[in-house]
Design an enzyme around this catalytic site. Structure first.
Site, mmCIF file in Angstrom:
data_model
loop_
_atom_site.group_PDB
_atom_site.id
_atom_site.type_symbol
_atom_site.label_atom_id
_atom_site.label_comp_id
_atom_site.label_asym_id
_atom_site.label_seq_id
_atom_site.Cartn_x
_atom_site.Cartn_y
_atom_site.Cartn_z
ATOM 1 N N HIS A 89 -2.898 -12.075 3.023
ATOM 2 C CA HIS A 89 -3.061 -11.774 4.441
ATOM 3 C C HIS A 89 -4.530 -11.759 4.837
ATOM 4 C CE1 HIS A 89 -3.604 -7.820 2.532
ATOM 5 N NE2 HIS A 89 -4.384 -7.541 3.572
ATOM 6 N N HIS A 129 -8.439 -3.762 12.395
ATOM 7 C CA HIS A 129 -7.897 -3.035 11.252
ATOM 8 C C HIS A 129 -8.762 -1.823 10.902
ATOM 9 C CE1 HIS A 129 -5.791 -2.228 7.585
ATOM 10 N NE2 HIS A 129 -6.743 -2.684 6.789
ATOM 11 N N HIS A 184 -0.170 -6.070 6.253
ATOM 12 C CA HIS A 184 -1.116 -6.080 5.134
ATOM 13 C C HIS A 184 -0.423 -6.110 3.780
ATOM 14 C CE1 HIS A 184 -4.649 -5.488 7.698
ATOM 15 N NE2 HIS A 184 -3.809 -4.811 8.454
ATOM 16 N N GLU A 230 -7.286 -11.593 1.893
ATOM 17 C CA GLU A 230 -6.992 -10.757 0.729
ATOM 18 C C GLU A 230 -5.711 -11.185 0.035
ATOM 19 O OE1 GLU A 230 -9.141 -6.645 2.268
ATOM 20 O OE2 GLU A 230 -7.067 -7.043 2.885
ATOM 21 N N TRP A 267 0.838 -1.199 0.000
ATOM 22 C CA TRP A 267 0.000 0.000 0.000
ATOM 23 C C TRP A 267 0.873 1.249 0.000
ATOM 24 C CZ3 TRP A 267 -5.239 0.905 -0.200
ATOM 25 C CH2 TRP A 267 -6.064 -0.229 -0.191
ATOM 26 N N ASP A 300 -7.426 -9.834 7.504
ATOM 27 C CA ASP A 300 -7.721 -8.636 8.301
ATOM 28 C C ASP A 300 -8.448 -9.048 9.573
ATOM 29 O OD1 ASP A 300 -6.742 -7.133 6.222
ATOM 30 O OD2 ASP A 300 -8.664 -6.230 5.666
ATOM 31 N N HIS A 358 -15.692 -3.763 3.992
ATOM 32 C CA HIS A 358 -15.139 -4.314 5.240
ATOM 33 C C HIS A 358 -16.195 -4.305 6.348
ATOM 34 C CE1 HIS A 358 -11.214 -3.690 3.311
ATOM 35 N NE2 HIS A 358 -10.668 -4.400 4.279
#
Length: 210
Positions: free
Chosen positions: A52, A58, A48, A171, A18, A54, A159
């Site tokens: 991975h 998160h 992340h 994800e 990210w 969540d 989410h």
């Protein structure tokens, strides 16, 4: 006998992350020449990157952490479907597959599996898509994208909808090389007591007769 299929992104120093987050980095600060006996590696990473899961923490200040989650959600039968023809993972897209029931759902989208490239757009899960998954009995959903929501989203509607329907999040699975069908899934997070997420090694094996 069917063999396990690895659907994890390889963890290496070229792995996309990210924007603004910590990248994955592995190096060997202590070598066998230095210690006289062993090599010792060191990892620096976000929770992340790569394939991975969540935890609710998160996106919820008081949400459960990784070690609070039910471990059996990450092990068991799953159904893999291809929704690459759709821009969103909504009820209409899911209905197109005529699924009667599924405990775990893996979804291939139109995003190519290129772990070294961070995407600008993904196919998000919509609130009505999450509600429809709940009606099918889904307890965990996995996607081949880094997020259940648009990359620029701050509201994270997908989410939150999945959380409201008690559906766990997986994800960045790699599904381009896998056919639709029924599989056994293992995608165990690390026992990170306070963490908001965890890298996983995700593997699947075809269920006999599927």
């Amino acid at each position: 006998m069917a063999e396990w299929i690895d659907i994890s992104q390889p963890l290496n120093n070229q792995l996309a992350h990210w924007p603004g987050d910590q990248s994955f980095h592995y190096h060997t600060p202590l070598t066998k020449d230095m210690t006289g006996s062993v090599n010792i590696g060191r990892i620096t990473t976000s929770t992340h990157v790569g394939t991975h899961v969540d935890a609710p923490f998160h996106f919820l200040e008081n949400g459960k952490r990784i070690l609070d989650l039910e471990i059996d959600r990450y092990i068991g039968p799953c159904t893999l479907i291809d929704l690459s023809a759709f821009d969103e993972i909504n009820q209409r897209a899911l209905e197109s597959k005529n699924i009667d029931a599924a405990e775990r759902l893996l979804i291939r989208t139109s995003l190519p599996n290129r772990p070294e490239r961070f995407p600008k757009d993904v196919s998000p899960i919509t609130p009505d898509g999450a509600a429809y998954m709940k009606s099918l009995g889904v307890q965990l959903v996995g996607v081949d994208t880094p997020s259940m929501d648009p990359i620029t989203s701050k509201e994270l509607a997908g989410h939150h909808a999945l959380y409201q329907h008690d559906i766990y999040i997986l994800e960045n699975v790699m599904l381009d090389h896998v056919a639709e069908g029924d599989y056994e899934l293992i995608a165990l997070p690390l026992p990170l007591e306070e963490a908001d997420g965890s890298l996983v090694r995700a593997v699947i094996k075809p269920i006999k007769g599927s």
